[in-house]
Write a protein that holds these residues in place. Sequence first.
Motif, short mmCIF file in Angstrom:
data_model
loop_
_atom_site.label_atom_id
_atom_site.label_comp_id
_atom_site.label_asym_id
_atom_site.label_seq_id
_atom_site.Cartn_x
_atom_site.Cartn_y
_atom_site.Cartn_z
N TRP A 121 25.01 -29.90 11.34
CA TRP A 121 23.92 -29.10 10.79
C TRP A 121 23.01 -28.58 11.90
O TRP A 121 22.56 -27.44 11.86
N ASP A 124 24.96 -25.82 13.80
CA ASP A 124 24.95 -24.56 13.05
C ASP A 124 23.59 -23.88 13.13
O ASP A 124 23.50 -22.66 13.30
N TRP A 125 22.52 -24.68 12.99
CA TRP A 125 21.15 -24.13 13.04
C TRP A 125 20.85 -23.54 14.42
O TRP A 125 20.30 -22.45 14.52
N LEU A 127 23.02 -22.40 16.67
CA LEU A 127 23.81 -21.18 16.85
C LEU A 127 23.23 -20.01 16.05
O LEU A 127 23.14 -18.88 16.55
N ALA A 128 22.82 -20.27 14.82
CA ALA A 128 22.22 -19.21 13.98
C ALA A 128 20.90 -18.74 14.60
O ALA A 128 20.63 -17.53 14.63
N SER A 129 20.08 -19.66 15.08
CA SER A 129 18.80 -19.30 15.72
C SER A 129 19.04 -18.48 16.97
O SER A 129 18.35 -17.49 17.22
N SER A 131 21.67 -16.66 17.65
CA SER A 131 22.19 -15.36 17.24
C SER A 131 21.07 -14.44 16.76
O SER A 131 21.03 -13.25 17.12
N ARG A 132 20.12 -14.98 15.97
CA ARG A 132 18.98 -14.18 15.52
C ARG A 132 18.14 -13.71 16.70
O ARG A 132 17.67 -12.57 16.74
N ASN A 135 19.98 -10.89 18.46
CA ASN A 135 19.91 -9.67 17.64
C ASN A 135 18.53 -9.04 17.71
O ASN A 135 18.39 -7.82 17.79
#
Length: 142
Positions: A121, A124-125, A127-129, A131-132, A135
């Motif tokens: 978890w 994933d968090w 990597l998502a952070s 990526s944001r 971007n």
Amino acid sequence: MKISVKTRNSLVEQALQTISRSGENGIFQTELCKTFSLDSRDGSRLVGNLEKQALISREKILYNGRWTYKLIVKKPTTSEIEKRQVEINSVEGAPCFSCNYQHLCSSEDDMSQYSPAKCTWIADWVLASFSRTLNHQHHIEL
């Protein structure tokens, strides 16, 4: 005389308020002791406690022919205020705050299955952070 912790905390708060109300001129330690009916030893302990917490400063001064201390509330410096400010956006959405296994999680126990190093978890968090963030930076550059 033994004072309960709750009463002692209340006394500390009241003493700090009294010193604070005295403003920049401060208040003499002997006057503070009289206000709260404290002997000099208990008054010294109370004031020492406030000084250790860096809430007040004490200045030795001759008052009515006797040495005492002038007590003044310390105003926080700009750097102290800046140190207190906390940015939470870096941990916003972190799974740890709502994790059902938080009480079992430990980075010190290599054998535990609940560890930040092994947590999917968190991975994933992160990597998502990341990526944001990429971007967002890419969007600003355009």
